[in-house]
Design a protein around this motif. Structure first.
Motif: not given
Length: 121
Positions: A63-70, A99-116
């Motif tokens: 999803m991070g890859w698709i987000y970056n290229l979508g 915690n393990e999953i959260q560490c691997r969420i792509p940066t741009r998606l994690y930024t969106v998540y934190m903003t939300q």
């Protein structure tokens, strides 16, 4: 720069996550990106409930890859369907797994998540 569009999205997801290929094939409109992304959300939640962390991490990366290229509609729906489902996903697994999953969420998606979370909390 190349952008993934609505026509390509279902094919890419079906190719990368073979477990959802049949469900995507059943969609009445192959350009229904909301339904396609909802299939990914449902699959990811199912993998979380089974504690299949590696598969969840793969979905996050995809999803991070698709987000970056979508294109813009794809990015908007990833933000509003996939990323918005993170809080619900979190409740399906153990804290250590999240915690393990959260560490691997792509940066741009994690930024969106934190903003939300800042906006809604």
């Amino acid at each position: 720069m190349y952008k993934i569009n609505q026509t390509e999205l279902p094919e890419i997801i079906a190719q990368e996550i073979p477990e959802v290929k049949n469900e995507i094939g059943k969609l009445s409109s192959k350009e229904n990106i909301a339904a396609t992304l909802q299939i990914v959300v449902t699959y990811t939640r199912e993998m979380l409930s089974r504690h299949q962390v590696a598969k969840v991490n793969y979905c996050m990366a995809l999803m991070g890859w698709i987000y970056n290229l979508g294109n813009e509609p794809i990015r908007d729906l990833i933000e509003n369907l996939f990323v918005r489902s993170f809080n619900g996903m979190r409740s399906l697994c153990r804290p250590k797994e999240w915690n393990e999953i959260q560490c691997r969420i792509p940066t741009r998606l994690y930024t969106v998540y934190m903003t939300q979370n800042e906006i809604y909390n």
